[in-house]
Design a protein around this motif. Structure first.
Motif, PDB file in Angstrom:
ATOM      1  N   LYS A  95       4.742  36.788  14.674  1.00 24.54           N
ATOM      2  CA  LYS A  95       5.301  35.770  13.789  1.00 24.54           C
ATOM      3  C   LYS A  95       6.057  36.429  12.633  1.00 24.54           C
ATOM      4  O   LYS A  95       7.162  36.010  12.284  1.00 24.54           O
ATOM      5  CB  LYS A  95       4.173  34.889  13.247  1.00 24.54           C
ATOM      6  CG  LYS A  95       4.623  33.807  12.313  1.00 24.54           C
ATOM      7  CD  LYS A  95       3.452  33.018  11.797  1.00 24.54           C
ATOM      8  CE  LYS A  95       3.871  32.030  10.735  1.00 24.54           C
ATOM      9  NZ  LYS A  95       2.719  31.385  10.110  1.00 24.54           N
ATOM     10  N   GLU A  96       5.478  37.472  12.057  1.00 24.59           N
ATOM     11  CA  GLU A  96       6.124  38.165  10.947  1.00 24.59           C
ATOM     12  C   GLU A  96       7.439  38.797  11.390  1.00 24.59           C
ATOM     13  O   GLU A  96       8.447  38.731  10.686  1.00 24.59           O
ATOM     14  CB  GLU A  96       5.188  39.245  10.388  1.00 24.59           C
ATOM     15  CG  GLU A  96       3.914  38.709   9.772  1.00 24.59           C
ATOM     16  CD  GLU A  96       4.161  37.925   8.506  1.00 24.59           C
ATOM     17  OE1 GLU A  96       5.105  38.246   7.771  1.00 24.59           O
ATOM     18  OE2 GLU A  96       3.393  36.981   8.257  1.00 24.59           O
ATOM     19  N   MET A  97       7.441  39.414  12.570  1.00 20.61           N
ATOM     20  CA  MET A  97       8.661  40.046  13.064  1.00 20.61           C
ATOM     21  C   MET A  97       9.735  38.992  13.360  1.00 20.61           C
ATOM     22  O   MET A  97      10.925  39.223  13.127  1.00 20.61           O
ATOM     23  CB  MET A  97       8.368  40.868  14.324  1.00 20.61           C
ATOM     24  CG  MET A  97       7.554  42.113  14.038  1.00 20.61           C
ATOM     25  SD  MET A  97       8.328  43.207  12.850  1.00 20.61           S
ATOM     26  CE  MET A  97       9.750  43.732  13.759  1.00 20.61           C
ATOM     27  N   ALA A  98       9.327  37.826  13.868  1.00 17.75           N
ATOM     28  CA  ALA A  98      10.284  36.752  14.134  1.00 17.75           C
ATOM     29  C   ALA A  98      10.905  36.259  12.827  1.00 17.75           C
ATOM     30  O   ALA A  98      12.117  36.009  12.767  1.00 17.75           O
ATOM     31  CB  ALA A  98       9.601  35.608  14.872  1.00 17.75           C
ATOM     32  N   GLU A  99      10.104  36.132  11.777  1.00 12.20           N
ATOM     33  CA  GLU A  99      10.627  35.701  10.481  1.00 12.20           C
ATOM     34  C   GLU A  99      11.619  36.713   9.919  1.00 12.20           C
ATOM     35  O   GLU A  99      12.670  36.353   9.392  1.00 12.20           O
ATOM     36  CB  GLU A  99       9.484  35.472   9.498  1.00 12.20           C
ATOM     37  CG  GLU A  99       8.639  34.257   9.803  1.00 12.20           C
ATOM     38  CD  GLU A  99       7.450  34.136   8.867  1.00 12.20           C
ATOM     39  OE1 GLU A  99       7.295  34.985   7.961  1.00 12.20           O
ATOM     40  OE2 GLU A  99       6.671  33.177   9.054  1.00 12.20           O
ATOM     41  N   VAL A 100      11.294  37.996  10.056  1.00 10.19           N
ATOM     42  CA  VAL A 100      12.200  39.035   9.562  1.00 10.19           C
ATOM     43  C   VAL A 100      13.496  39.017  10.357  1.00 10.19           C
ATOM     44  O   VAL A 100      14.597  39.113   9.793  1.00 10.19           O
ATOM     45  CB  VAL A 100      11.514  40.422   9.645  1.00 10.19           C
ATOM     46  CG1 VAL A 100      12.504  41.535   9.396  1.00 10.19           C
ATOM     47  CG2 VAL A 100      10.374  40.494   8.649  1.00 10.19           C
TER      48      VAL A 100
END
Length: 146
Positions: A95-100
């Motif tokens: 999820k964090e990588m998708a947001e970045v």
């Protein structure tokens, strides 16, 4: 204790022991070494027992292995009182990588739209290459580097 000794090293030690002590004295030497090891173990166990007795009932669950920093940290991190498992489970890397990734792609779209309008909106264009110096300009000279 001897986890890193291979079979070749063990054979080498046995051959050296036979050569140094001889086949007649080798059993006596092995008995003496084993007796010494037993005495050392008994001494360390009695010392541990004495220390536990002197510390009192407050430290009844004290283990000497906990004095090893790796063991201490591993034991503390496995402790559920700190809430580390909740933190670890609450952090979703995908999820964090998708947001970045979304943030990076949206900024790329904004910069393309901003440069098409002629205004950079106060942003610095990092894609520009520095201008080539004139042919007669020399690079700075550093006397300490030569």
């Amino acid at each position: 204790m001897f986890n890193d000794i291979g079979p070749l090293e063990l054979v080498t030690i046995v051959v050296l022991a036979v050569l140094v002590f001889g086949p007649d004295k080798l059993p006596k030497v092995i008995q003496d070494v084993m007796r010494t090891v037993r005495k050392i173990r008994e001494f360390s166990e009695s010392a541990k027992h004495d220390i536990r007795q002197e510390l009192g009932p407050e430290f009844k669950d004290f283990e000497f292995e906990d004095l090893n920093p790796k063991t201490f940290i591993r034991k503390q991190l496995d402790n559920d009182e700190l809430g580390l498992k909740e933190i670890r489970n609450g952090f979703d890397l995908k999820k964090e990588m998708a947001e970045v990734t979304d943030a990076v792609h949206s900024r790329d779209g904004e910069s393309a739209a901003g440069s098409a309008g002629g205004s950079s909106g106060g942003r610095i264009d990092m894609t520009k290459k520095p201008e080539n110096p004139a042919a007669d300009d020399r690079p700075p000279f550093d006397a300490d580097a030569t």
